[in-house]
Scaffold this motif. Structure first.
Motif, PDB file in Angstrom:
ATOM      1  N   ALA A 231       0.826  -1.204   0.000  1.00 10.43           N
ATOM      2  CA  ALA A 231       0.000   0.000   0.000  1.00 10.43           C
ATOM      3  C   ALA A 231       0.864   1.260   0.000  1.00 10.43           C
ATOM      4  O   ALA A 231       0.560   2.246  -0.683  1.00 10.43           O
ATOM      5  N   SER A 232       1.954   1.226   0.766  1.00  8.64           N
ATOM      6  CA  SER A 232       2.864   2.370   0.821  1.00  8.64           C
ATOM      7  C   SER A 232       3.512   2.610  -0.535  1.00  8.64           C
ATOM      8  O   SER A 232       3.582   3.747  -1.025  1.00  8.64           O
ATOM      9  N   TYR A 233       3.978   1.541  -1.164  1.00  7.65           N
ATOM     10  CA  TYR A 233       4.622   1.663  -2.473  1.00  7.65           C
ATOM     11  C   TYR A 233       3.639   2.183  -3.519  1.00  7.65           C
ATOM     12  O   TYR A 233       3.956   3.118  -4.281  1.00  7.65           O
ATOM     13  N   LEU A 234       2.440   1.610  -3.584  1.00 10.60           N
ATOM     14  CA  LEU A 234       1.469   2.039  -4.584  1.00 10.60           C
ATOM     15  C   LEU A 234       1.053   3.487  -4.377  1.00 10.60           C
ATOM     16  O   LEU A 234       0.847   4.226  -5.346  1.00 10.60           O
ATOM     17  N   SER A 235       0.978   3.921  -3.122  1.00 10.64           N
ATOM     18  CA  SER A 235       0.628   5.318  -2.845  1.00 10.64           C
ATOM     19  C   SER A 235       1.710   6.262  -3.345  1.00 10.64           C
ATOM     20  O   SER A 235       1.424   7.321  -3.918  1.00 10.64           O
ATOM     21  N   ARG A 236       2.980   5.889  -3.125  1.00 13.58           N
ATOM     22  CA  ARG A 236       4.069   6.729  -3.633  1.00 13.58           C
ATOM     23  C   ARG A 236       4.053   6.769  -5.156  1.00 13.58           C
ATOM     24  O   ARG A 236       4.273   7.821  -5.771  1.00 13.58           O
ATOM     25  N   GLU A 237       3.780   5.626  -5.784  1.00 12.64           N
ATOM     26  CA  GLU A 237       3.742   5.592  -7.244  1.00 12.64           C
ATOM     27  C   GLU A 237       2.565   6.393  -7.790  1.00 12.64           C
ATOM     28  O   GLU A 237       2.657   6.982  -8.877  1.00 12.64           O
ATOM     29  N   LEU A 238       1.443   6.433  -7.057  1.00 16.14           N
ATOM     30  CA  LEU A 238       0.314   7.250  -7.503  1.00 16.14           C
ATOM     31  C   LEU A 238       0.710   8.723  -7.578  1.00 16.14           C
ATOM     32  O   LEU A 238       0.191   9.469  -8.415  1.00 16.14           O
ATOM     33  N   MET A 239       1.621   9.141  -6.712  1.00  8.60           N
ATOM     34  CA  MET A 239       2.096  10.525  -6.767  1.00  8.60           C
ATOM     35  C   MET A 239       3.144  10.721  -7.849  1.00  8.60           C
ATOM     36  O   MET A 239       3.056  11.659  -8.659  1.00  8.60           O
ATOM     37  N   TRP A 240       4.153   9.844  -7.899  1.00 10.80           N
ATOM     38  CA  TRP A 240       5.232  10.009  -8.869  1.00 10.80           C
ATOM     39  C   TRP A 240       4.765   9.728 -10.298  1.00 10.80           C
ATOM     40  O   TRP A 240       5.225  10.363 -11.253  1.00 10.80           O
ATOM     41  N   PRO A 243      -0.873  10.820 -13.870  1.00 15.28           N
ATOM     42  CA  PRO A 243      -1.122  11.014 -15.303  1.00 15.28           C
ATOM     43  C   PRO A 243      -1.237  12.463 -15.732  1.00 15.28           C
ATOM     44  O   PRO A 243      -1.215  12.748 -16.925  1.00 15.28           O
ATOM     45  N   GLY A 244      -1.407  13.402 -14.787  1.00 16.32           N
ATOM     46  CA  GLY A 244      -1.301  14.808 -15.173  1.00 16.32           C
ATOM     47  C   GLY A 244      -2.531  15.676 -15.019  1.00 16.32           C
ATOM     48  O   GLY A 244      -2.424  16.897 -15.059  1.00 16.32           O
ATOM     49  N   SER A 245      -3.711  15.092 -14.851  1.00 17.50           N
ATOM     50  CA  SER A 245      -4.916  15.898 -14.640  1.00 17.50           C
ATOM     51  C   SER A 245      -5.735  15.280 -13.517  1.00 17.50           C
ATOM     52  O   SER A 245      -5.582  14.107 -13.185  1.00 17.50           O
ATOM     53  N   ALA A 246      -6.615  16.075 -12.927  1.00 16.50           N
ATOM     54  CA  ALA A 246      -7.462  15.582 -11.838  1.00 16.50           C
ATOM     55  C   ALA A 246      -8.365  14.455 -12.322  1.00 16.50           C
ATOM     56  O   ALA A 246      -8.582  13.462 -11.605  1.00 16.50           O
ATOM     57  N   GLU A 247      -8.872  14.584 -13.548  1.00 19.07           N
ATOM     58  CA  GLU A 247      -9.787  13.568 -14.062  1.00 19.07           C
ATOM     59  C   GLU A 247      -9.073  12.245 -14.329  1.00 19.07           C
ATOM     60  O   GLU A 247      -9.564  11.164 -13.954  1.00 19.07           O
ATOM     61  N   VAL A 252      -7.276   6.590 -12.394  1.00 21.26           N
ATOM     62  CA  VAL A 252      -6.186   5.703 -11.984  1.00 21.26           C
ATOM     63  C   VAL A 252      -6.328   5.289 -10.534  1.00 21.26           C
ATOM     64  O   VAL A 252      -6.292   4.088 -10.205  1.00 21.26           O
ATOM     65  N   ASP A 253      -6.491   6.258  -9.623  1.00 24.40           N
ATOM     66  CA  ASP A 253      -6.506   5.881  -8.213  1.00 24.40           C
ATOM     67  C   ASP A 253      -7.802   5.163  -7.823  1.00 24.40           C
ATOM     68  O   ASP A 253      -7.822   4.386  -6.876  1.00 24.40           O
ATOM     69  N   SER A 254      -8.887   5.391  -8.578  1.00 22.07           N
ATOM     70  CA  SER A 254     -10.128   4.657  -8.305  1.00 22.07           C
ATOM     71  C   SER A 254      -9.937   3.165  -8.551  1.00 22.07           C
ATOM     72  O   SER A 254     -10.382   2.324  -7.754  1.00 22.07           O
ATOM     73  N   ALA A 255      -9.297   2.829  -9.661  1.00 19.95           N
ATOM     74  CA  ALA A 255      -9.074   1.424  -9.995  1.00 19.95           C
ATOM     75  C   ALA A 255      -8.168   0.753  -8.973  1.00 19.95           C
ATOM     76  O   ALA A 255      -8.412  -0.385  -8.553  1.00 19.95           O
ATOM     77  N   VAL A 256      -7.108   1.460  -8.546  1.00 27.17           N
ATOM     78  CA  VAL A 256      -6.186   0.893  -7.561  1.00 27.17           C
ATOM     79  C   VAL A 256      -6.886   0.725  -6.214  1.00 27.17           C
ATOM     80  O   VAL A 256      -6.794  -0.324  -5.567  1.00 27.17           O
ATOM     81  N   LEU A 257      -7.601   1.761  -5.779  1.00 25.15           N
ATOM     82  CA  LEU A 257      -8.273   1.721  -4.481  1.00 25.15           C
ATOM     83  C   LEU A 257      -9.337   0.634  -4.430  1.00 25.15           C
ATOM     84  O   LEU A 257      -9.481  -0.075  -3.419  1.00 25.15           O
ATOM     85  N   TYR A 258     -10.092   0.471  -5.504  1.00 22.98           N
ATOM     86  CA  TYR A 258     -11.147  -0.548  -5.543  1.00 22.98           C
ATOM     87  C   TYR A 258     -10.551  -1.936  -5.329  1.00 22.98           C
ATOM     88  O   TYR A 258     -11.107  -2.762  -4.591  1.00 22.98           O
ATOM     89  N   HIS A 259      -9.412  -2.176  -5.954  1.00 19.18           N
ATOM     90  CA  HIS A 259      -8.732  -3.465  -5.765  1.00 19.18           C
ATOM     91  C   HIS A 259      -8.250  -3.620  -4.326  1.00 19.18           C
ATOM     92  O   HIS A 259      -8.382  -4.703  -3.729  1.00 19.18           O
ATOM     93  N   MET A 260      -7.700  -2.553  -3.760  1.00 17.64           N
ATOM     94  CA  MET A 260      -7.144  -2.632  -2.412  1.00 17.64           C
ATOM     95  C   MET A 260      -8.211  -2.866  -1.352  1.00 17.64           C
ATOM     96  O   MET A 260      -7.951  -3.479  -0.314  1.00 17.64           O
ATOM     97  N   PHE A 261      -9.448  -2.393  -1.597  1.00 15.73           N
ATOM     98  CA  PHE A 261     -10.530  -2.594  -0.628  1.00 15.73           C
ATOM     99  C   PHE A 261     -10.721  -4.077  -0.286  1.00 15.73           C
ATOM    100  O   PHE A 261     -10.996  -4.431   0.860  1.00 15.73           O
ATOM    101  N   SER A 262     -10.566  -4.937  -1.293  1.00 14.55           N
ATOM    102  CA  SER A 262     -10.794  -6.368  -1.081  1.00 14.55           C
ATOM    103  C   SER A 262      -9.495  -7.144  -0.921  1.00 14.55           C
ATOM    104  O   SER A 262      -9.502  -8.374  -0.888  1.00 14.55           O
TER     105      SER A 262
END
Length: 318
Positions: A231-240, A243-247, A252-262
């Motif tokens: 979780a720590s690594y993926l969070s850092r990668e989400l920042m680094w 993709p460049g815009s809020a949308e 991107v982070d919705s897909a990652v977070l949805y997977h992490m929930f389960s």
């Protein structure tokens, strides 16, 4: 074409590796096998830990080991003696560099920085003494930097007739903002870690060098015991790897977070919280990564393959 990387042989003990001018220790030191916290020490105190090509090769060897070794959770990077790192070894100069085209050259400092940056285990830079040049840029891919209030730090490249290296033109402005980065790079000056010119580059500072290392080890242990490595690594990668815009970031982070929930680490983290105990996180990227990982396009920074000298000699005889 991106070639498959070489396989990595993980040692039982990192303390037995034969390394040049870099010391790798377990924490506590002397443990027979790798520990959750690994300490990497620049070990040329008589040369103020000035960095060499041989040391860069060591980092390219050990950091891929840390990356895939699930026993390792956090890396602490520090220096032996009074200085953290005096930068590249200017006494050796550039005489050892291979003659090649400009576009084929790969900056050794950049190779060092990318070795740290690409490792999924976070690095805490315990900068117990002064650092300049490469000594500063190698700390930029670290997740946390701790400095000594009695020391001086700086990006002195323009005072040596050089430009930024180690991918620092990417890391530095993103860490402290363009205004601060421009001041540091334009002046090439050295300052205490509490200087406003560094912004929040140093998240913590201490008056004594021993306090710097002690705090880094304390923090590393706390992270190793309580934080999900994946979780720590993926969070850092989400920042680094934003993709460049809020949308686009939302997608991107919705897909990652949805997977992490389960995921198993989420279930373990919630269970440990209610049971009031330390969690036992064991999810790995190999077995538990989100289907969207990696969400970025990998860049091959390797050089084109070259024929060996023996092959060239054989061809010349034909």
């Amino acid at each position: 074409m991106i070639f498959d990387p070489d396989t990595v042989d993980i040692p039982k003990s990192y303390e037995t590796l034969p390394l040049t001018d870099v010391k790798v220790s377990h924490h506590p030191a002397g443990a027979p096998e790798a520990t959750p916290v690994i300490v990497v020490t620049l070990n040329r105190p008589e040369k103020h830990n000035s960095f060499t090509l041989e040391m860069m090769h060591v980092f390219e060897k050990i950091y891929p080991m840390f990356d895939v070794d699930e026993r390792v959770k956090v890396v602490v990077l520090t220096g032996a003696g009074k200085m953290f790192c005096a930068g590249a070894d200017l006494e050796r100069g550039f005489s050892g560099m291979e003659k090649e085209r400009n576009k084929d050259h790969r900056d050794s400092g950049g190779r060092l920085a990318l070795a740290i940056h690409r490792c999924r285990k976070p690095t805490i830079a315990a900068m117990q003494g002064s650092a300049v040049g490469l000594g500063m840029t190698m700390s930029l891919p670290a997740a946390i930097r701790i400095g000594c209030q009695k020391s001086k730090y700086g990006f002195v490249f323009p005072r040596r007739g050089l430009t930024m290296e180690s991918s620092s033109s990417f890391f530095l402005p993103r860490l402290i903002g363009y205004s601060n980065a421009l001041y540091l790079i334009t002046t090439g000056g050295t300052f205490p870690p509490t200087s406003p010119h560094f912004g929040t580059l140093f998240q913590e500072t201490y008056p004594d060098p021993n306090q710097v290392v002690a705090r880094a080890l304390e923090l590393a242990t706390e992270l190793a015991e309580n934080v999900s490595p994946m979780a720590s690594y993926l969070s850092r990668e989400l920042m680094w790897r934003n993709p460049g815009s809020a949308e686009e970031t939302h997608l991107v982070d919705s897909a990652v977070l949805y997977h992490m929930f389960s995921g198993k680490d989420s279930k373990e983290g919630i269970k440990a919280f209610f049971e009031k105990r330390k969690p036992n996180f064991n999810a790995t990227l190999e077995g538990d990564a989100p289907p969207s990982f990696p969400w970025w396009s990998d860049v091959d920074t390797g050089r084109r393959p070259k024929a060996s000298k023996a092959s060239k000699a054989s061809k010349a005889k034909l």
